[in-house]
Write a protein that holds these residues in place. Structure first.
Motif, PDB file in Angstrom:
ATOM      1  N   LYS A 326     -30.998 -22.674 -11.094  1.00  0.00           N
ATOM      2  CA  LYS A 326     -32.360 -22.116 -10.450  1.00  0.00           C
ATOM      3  C   LYS A 326     -33.465 -23.087 -11.209  1.00  0.00           C
ATOM      4  O   LYS A 326     -34.285 -23.479 -10.424  1.00  0.00           O
ATOM      5  CB  LYS A 326     -32.461 -20.735 -10.119  1.00  0.00           C
ATOM      6  CG  LYS A 326     -33.555 -20.483  -9.316  1.00  0.00           C
ATOM      7  CD  LYS A 326     -33.517 -18.901  -8.985  1.00  0.00           C
ATOM      8  CE  LYS A 326     -34.698 -18.403  -7.921  1.00  0.00           C
ATOM      9  NZ  LYS A 326     -34.833 -17.069  -7.778  1.00  0.00           N
ATOM     10  N   TYR A 327     -33.419 -23.185 -12.381  1.00  0.00           N
ATOM     11  CA  TYR A 327     -34.644 -23.561 -13.111  1.00  0.00           C
ATOM     12  C   TYR A 327     -34.086 -24.680 -14.026  1.00  0.00           C
ATOM     13  O   TYR A 327     -34.073 -24.465 -15.308  1.00  0.00           O
ATOM     14  CB  TYR A 327     -35.277 -22.288 -14.003  1.00  0.00           C
ATOM     15  CG  TYR A 327     -35.692 -21.280 -13.010  1.00  0.00           C
ATOM     16  CD1 TYR A 327     -36.856 -21.297 -12.083  1.00  0.00           C
ATOM     17  CD2 TYR A 327     -35.015 -20.168 -12.870  1.00  0.00           C
ATOM     18  CE1 TYR A 327     -37.206 -20.493 -11.454  1.00  0.00           C
ATOM     19  CE2 TYR A 327     -35.530 -19.053 -12.178  1.00  0.00           C
ATOM     20  CZ  TYR A 327     -36.659 -19.238 -11.239  1.00  0.00           C
ATOM     21  OH  TYR A 327     -37.166 -18.363 -10.573  1.00  0.00           O
ATOM     22  N   PRO A 328     -33.499 -25.930 -13.561  1.00  0.00           N
ATOM     23  CA  PRO A 328     -32.990 -26.636 -14.679  1.00  0.00           C
ATOM     24  C   PRO A 328     -34.303 -27.331 -15.423  1.00  0.00           C
ATOM     25  O   PRO A 328     -33.829 -27.660 -16.515  1.00  0.00           O
ATOM     26  CB  PRO A 328     -32.499 -27.804 -13.443  1.00  0.00           C
ATOM     27  CG  PRO A 328     -33.255 -27.799 -12.493  1.00  0.00           C
ATOM     28  CD  PRO A 328     -33.401 -26.109 -12.281  1.00  0.00           C
ATOM     29  N   SER A 329     -35.436 -27.386 -14.899  1.00  0.00           N
ATOM     30  CA  SER A 329     -36.476 -27.863 -15.873  1.00  0.00           C
ATOM     31  C   SER A 329     -37.101 -26.821 -17.000  1.00  0.00           C
ATOM     32  O   SER A 329     -37.628 -27.414 -17.732  1.00  0.00           O
ATOM     33  CB  SER A 329     -37.808 -28.122 -14.718  1.00  0.00           C
ATOM     34  OG  SER A 329     -38.234 -26.869 -14.413  1.00  0.00           O
ATOM     35  N   ILE A 354     -42.285 -16.254 -22.702  1.00  0.00           N
ATOM     36  CA  ILE A 354     -41.705 -15.587 -21.801  1.00  0.00           C
ATOM     37  C   ILE A 354     -41.203 -14.104 -22.520  1.00  0.00           C
ATOM     38  O   ILE A 354     -40.938 -13.156 -21.481  1.00  0.00           O
ATOM     39  CB  ILE A 354     -40.137 -16.491 -21.726  1.00  0.00           C
ATOM     40  CG1 ILE A 354     -40.403 -17.744 -21.021  1.00  0.00           C
ATOM     41  CG2 ILE A 354     -38.822 -15.671 -21.139  1.00  0.00           C
ATOM     42  CD1 ILE A 354     -39.263 -18.927 -20.952  1.00  0.00           C
ATOM     43  N   VAL A 355     -40.791 -13.947 -23.675  1.00  0.00           N
ATOM     44  CA  VAL A 355     -40.802 -12.680 -24.324  1.00  0.00           C
ATOM     45  C   VAL A 355     -41.769 -11.615 -23.827  1.00  0.00           C
ATOM     46  O   VAL A 355     -41.348 -10.682 -23.656  1.00  0.00           O
ATOM     47  CB  VAL A 355     -40.270 -12.823 -25.781  1.00  0.00           C
ATOM     48  CG1 VAL A 355     -40.211 -11.604 -26.253  1.00  0.00           C
ATOM     49  CG2 VAL A 355     -38.940 -13.662 -25.945  1.00  0.00           C
ATOM     50  N   ASN A 356     -43.050 -12.222 -24.221  1.00  0.00           N
ATOM     51  CA  ASN A 356     -44.235 -11.291 -23.846  1.00  0.00           C
ATOM     52  C   ASN A 356     -44.313 -10.803 -22.390  1.00  0.00           C
ATOM     53  O   ASN A 356     -44.649  -9.645 -22.012  1.00  0.00           O
ATOM     54  CB  ASN A 356     -45.351 -11.827 -24.404  1.00  0.00           C
ATOM     55  CG  ASN A 356     -45.885 -11.837 -25.941  1.00  0.00           C
ATOM     56  OD1 ASN A 356     -45.249 -11.066 -26.661  1.00  0.00           O
ATOM     57  ND2 ASN A 356     -46.278 -13.010 -26.440  1.00  0.00           N
ATOM     58  N   LEU A 393     -36.671 -11.425 -15.573  1.00  0.00           N
ATOM     59  CA  LEU A 393     -36.941 -12.695 -16.268  1.00  0.00           C
ATOM     60  C   LEU A 393     -36.836 -13.888 -14.959  1.00  0.00           C
ATOM     61  O   LEU A 393     -37.671 -14.880 -15.424  1.00  0.00           O
ATOM     62  CB  LEU A 393     -35.399 -13.029 -17.210  1.00  0.00           C
ATOM     63  CG  LEU A 393     -35.350 -14.451 -17.667  1.00  0.00           C
ATOM     64  CD1 LEU A 393     -36.442 -14.822 -18.576  1.00  0.00           C
ATOM     65  CD2 LEU A 393     -33.841 -14.513 -18.486  1.00  0.00           C
ATOM     66  N   ASP A 394     -36.166 -13.636 -14.175  1.00  0.00           N
ATOM     67  CA  ASP A 394     -36.165 -14.692 -12.998  1.00  0.00           C
ATOM     68  C   ASP A 394     -37.721 -14.727 -12.494  1.00  0.00           C
ATOM     69  O   ASP A 394     -38.269 -15.784 -12.304  1.00  0.00           O
ATOM     70  CB  ASP A 394     -35.330 -14.327 -11.734  1.00  0.00           C
ATOM     71  CG  ASP A 394     -35.381 -15.202 -10.691  1.00  0.00           C
ATOM     72  OD1 ASP A 394     -35.999 -16.043 -10.747  1.00  0.00           O
ATOM     73  OD2 ASP A 394     -34.351 -15.058  -9.963  1.00  0.00           O
ATOM     74  N   GLY A 395     -38.438 -13.886 -12.290  1.00  0.00           N
ATOM     75  CA  GLY A 395     -39.814 -13.660 -11.892  1.00  0.00           C
ATOM     76  C   GLY A 395     -40.765 -14.248 -12.972  1.00  0.00           C
ATOM     77  O   GLY A 395     -41.562 -14.919 -12.490  1.00  0.00           O
ATOM     78  N   VAL A 396     -40.470 -14.066 -14.171  1.00  0.00           N
ATOM     79  CA  VAL A 396     -41.384 -14.913 -15.282  1.00  0.00           C
ATOM     80  C   VAL A 396     -40.980 -16.229 -15.137  1.00  0.00           C
ATOM     81  O   VAL A 396     -41.927 -17.050 -15.185  1.00  0.00           O
ATOM     82  CB  VAL A 396     -41.074 -14.055 -16.810  1.00  0.00           C
ATOM     83  CG1 VAL A 396     -41.525 -15.006 -17.731  1.00  0.00           C
ATOM     84  CG2 VAL A 396     -41.326 -12.768 -16.797  1.00  0.00           C
ATOM     85  N   LEU A 397     -39.842 -16.720 -15.111  1.00  0.00           N
ATOM     86  CA  LEU A 397     -39.423 -18.190 -15.214  1.00  0.00           C
ATOM     87  C   LEU A 397     -40.163 -18.836 -13.861  1.00  0.00           C
ATOM     88  O   LEU A 397     -40.669 -19.744 -13.900  1.00  0.00           O
ATOM     89  CB  LEU A 397     -38.197 -18.468 -15.106  1.00  0.00           C
ATOM     90  CG  LEU A 397     -37.372 -18.036 -16.177  1.00  0.00           C
ATOM     91  CD1 LEU A 397     -35.765 -17.981 -16.189  1.00  0.00           C
ATOM     92  CD2 LEU A 397     -37.872 -18.796 -17.469  1.00  0.00           C
ATOM     93  N   ALA A 398     -40.028 -17.966 -12.810  1.00  0.00           N
ATOM     94  CA  ALA A 398     -40.680 -18.470 -11.396  1.00  0.00           C
ATOM     95  C   ALA A 398     -42.269 -18.906 -11.885  1.00  0.00           C
ATOM     96  O   ALA A 398     -42.503 -19.905 -11.153  1.00  0.00           O
ATOM     97  CB  ALA A 398     -40.191 -17.503 -10.341  1.00  0.00           C
ATOM     98  N   GLY A 399     -42.673 -17.912 -12.533  1.00  0.00           N
ATOM     99  CA  GLY A 399     -44.262 -18.244 -12.678  1.00  0.00           C
ATOM    100  C   GLY A 399     -44.566 -19.384 -13.420  1.00  0.00           C
ATOM    101  O   GLY A 399     -45.480 -20.091 -13.253  1.00  0.00           O
ATOM    102  N   ILE A 400     -43.673 -19.405 -14.333  1.00  0.00           N
ATOM    103  CA  ILE A 400     -43.856 -20.828 -15.155  1.00  0.00           C
ATOM    104  C   ILE A 400     -43.771 -22.079 -14.604  1.00  0.00           C
ATOM    105  O   ILE A 400     -43.970 -23.213 -14.824  1.00  0.00           O
ATOM    106  CB  ILE A 400     -42.908 -20.719 -16.592  1.00  0.00           C
ATOM    107  CG1 ILE A 400     -43.439 -19.491 -17.246  1.00  0.00           C
ATOM    108  CG2 ILE A 400     -43.051 -22.084 -17.125  1.00  0.00           C
ATOM    109  CD1 ILE A 400     -42.499 -19.160 -18.482  1.00  0.00           C
ATOM    110  N   ASP A 401     -42.339 -22.110 -13.488  1.00  0.00           N
ATOM    111  CA  ASP A 401     -41.797 -23.161 -12.986  1.00  0.00           C
ATOM    112  C   ASP A 401     -42.860 -23.710 -11.722  1.00  0.00           C
ATOM    113  O   ASP A 401     -42.697 -24.624 -11.355  1.00  0.00           O
ATOM    114  CB  ASP A 401     -40.573 -22.898 -12.418  1.00  0.00           C
ATOM    115  CG  ASP A 401     -39.728 -24.155 -12.016  1.00  0.00           C
ATOM    116  OD1 ASP A 401     -40.078 -25.122 -12.843  1.00  0.00           O
ATOM    117  OD2 ASP A 401     -39.029 -24.122 -11.123  1.00  0.00           O
TER     118      ASP A 401
END
Length: 402
Positions: A326-329, A354-356, A393-401
């Motif tokens: 889902k987040y290959p980048s 990401i941890v924070n 974690l998915d939600g956090v990665l989505a925000g970065i992506d």
């Protein structure tokens, strides 16, 4: 009267040696795989006290055994026998397939003891047989000898001169190891699975080949299972997963479910290198710690418990692989086994963020070597707990992506 988080922060910052980059929460209590801070906020825990709290929090049989033992005897020194220590040693000997156990207070002490007895054993063969080979990216502790064994130079800066006789090779490179070994090699010391260095598992027959080289050169094989042992790999000892047996194995972290303890276990031949007075400890293996260890040793090795670890691991690793797709980048690789899993990030500038962010949303995770999200939760987690953490974690990665 309970102090506020800010009052605790101020008191700690004024009085405690500032060697930790602490997160701004004050943990208060736990239940199962969840923790609460002193503001009442709930977190799902996928760090487990850094692979320590294998039975989670407030596990009834462990709490009861500790309380019962505390009422009887907490400490008496190793000048006397106690049943909790004798029981724990016997269980470790049976589980390990080795012959003699010694209890310390920590993983670093266990590794110190392993290095010491290996050198003593080798000296009895040849006084010049002293070389100990460890791996780059390893982590064996923070004492002077164990941080020398640790193949991460930044831990060694400014504390020299370091003990002599340590050399380093790349983990999983059997040709490099063979080129480094000789009849003067006392021991090869490896983590069965590298944890702190980024969650690396041994390739194919690597450990079997290491075992064969140790036999060829009369060197001892020391396996550090401080993080990978106690069922975390899906086997009680991770080396069982790879079809070998060491001469020495070290344990700590989860061995007593949160009570400080360490251990090294050796073959009978190695044990003979020590005589009374050659090694010792005041607190190591005290009745309280061993009583707690006996609960872990009676629980984790059960086939149904290890089957659970393996089942939830399959679910968890696949979910991480799905997240990678889902987040290959953002996620470069997913690796590990059992409940020691890692997701390597494509960037080394986002791990702590990401941890924070996960913590702010109610999930405790970890990032090691700056770019590997490391998951070492209590071994009692369920698929629902995995879903709870990964949703955050998915939600956090989505925000970065985005």
């Amino acid at each position: 009267m309970q102090e506020t988080a800010q009052e605790v922060f101020q008191k700690d910052q004024a009085a405690y040696l500032p060697v930790f980059n602490r997160y701004k929460i004050v943990l208060d209590h736990g239940e199962g795989v969840h923790l609460w801070d002193n503001n009442g906020k709930k977190y799902v825990d996928f760090l487990g006290g850094i692979a320590v709290n294998v039975l989670g929090y407030n596990y009834g049989p462990l709490v009861d055994r500790i309380a019962d033992q505390a009422k009887k005897l907490i400490h008496c020194s190793n000048l006397y026998y106690t049943q909790p220590q004798a029981d724990a040693a016997a269980k470790l000997v049976e589980l390990s397939g080795l012959d003699r156990a010694f209890f310390a207070n920590s993983g670093a002490e266990a590794n110190e003891g392993a290095i010491k007895i290996a050198r003593k054993y080798a000296h009895s063969i040849d006084p010049e047989k002293s070389q100990i080979i460890t791996a780059w990216n390893s982590f064996h502790g923070r004492t002077i000898a164990t941080l020398t064994a640790t193949g991460q130079p930044h831990y060694q800066e400014g504390v020299g001169p370091l003990p002599a006789g340590f050399d380093y090779v790349h983990y999983n490179d059997i040709k490099e190891l063979e080129s480094m070994m000789s009849d003067k090699t006392a021991a090869v010391m490896l983590e069965t699975i590298q944890g702190e260095g980024g969650v690396y598992t041994p390739e194919s027959d690597y450990l079997k080949q290491v075992r064969a080289l140790c036999d060829k050169y009369g060197a001892l094989l020391i396996l550090d299972e401080i993080q990978a042992g106690i069922g975390r790999s899906g086997c009680f000892f991770a080396y069982d997963k790879y079809g070998i047996k060491p001469d020495i194995v070290t344990l700590a972290k989860g061995l007593a479910g949160g009570v400080p303890i360490g251990a090294f276990i050796v073959t009978e031949a190695v044990a003979q290198a020590f005589k009374p007075g050659d090694h010792g400890t005041t607190f190591g293996g005290n009745p309280l710690a061993c009583a707690a260890a006996n609960v872990v040793l009676d629980t984790v090795p059960k086939p149904e418990f290890l089957a659970h670890v393996n089942d939830v691991s399959v679910y968890f690793k696949q979910a991480l692989l799905d997240l990678q797709k889902k987040y290959p980048s953002l996620i470069k690789e997913v690796r590990g086994t059992g409940l020691i899993l890692g997701a390597e990030l494509t960037r080394d500038d986002i791990g702590r963020d990401i941890v924070n962010e996960c913590m702010a949303k109610g999930a405790i995770i970890n990032c090691t070597v700056g770019k590997v999200l490391r998951f070492i939760p209590p071994l009692i987690i369920t698929n629902d707990d995995v879903d709870e953490m990964l949703t955050i974690l998915d939600g956090v990665l989505a925000g970065i992506d985005a």
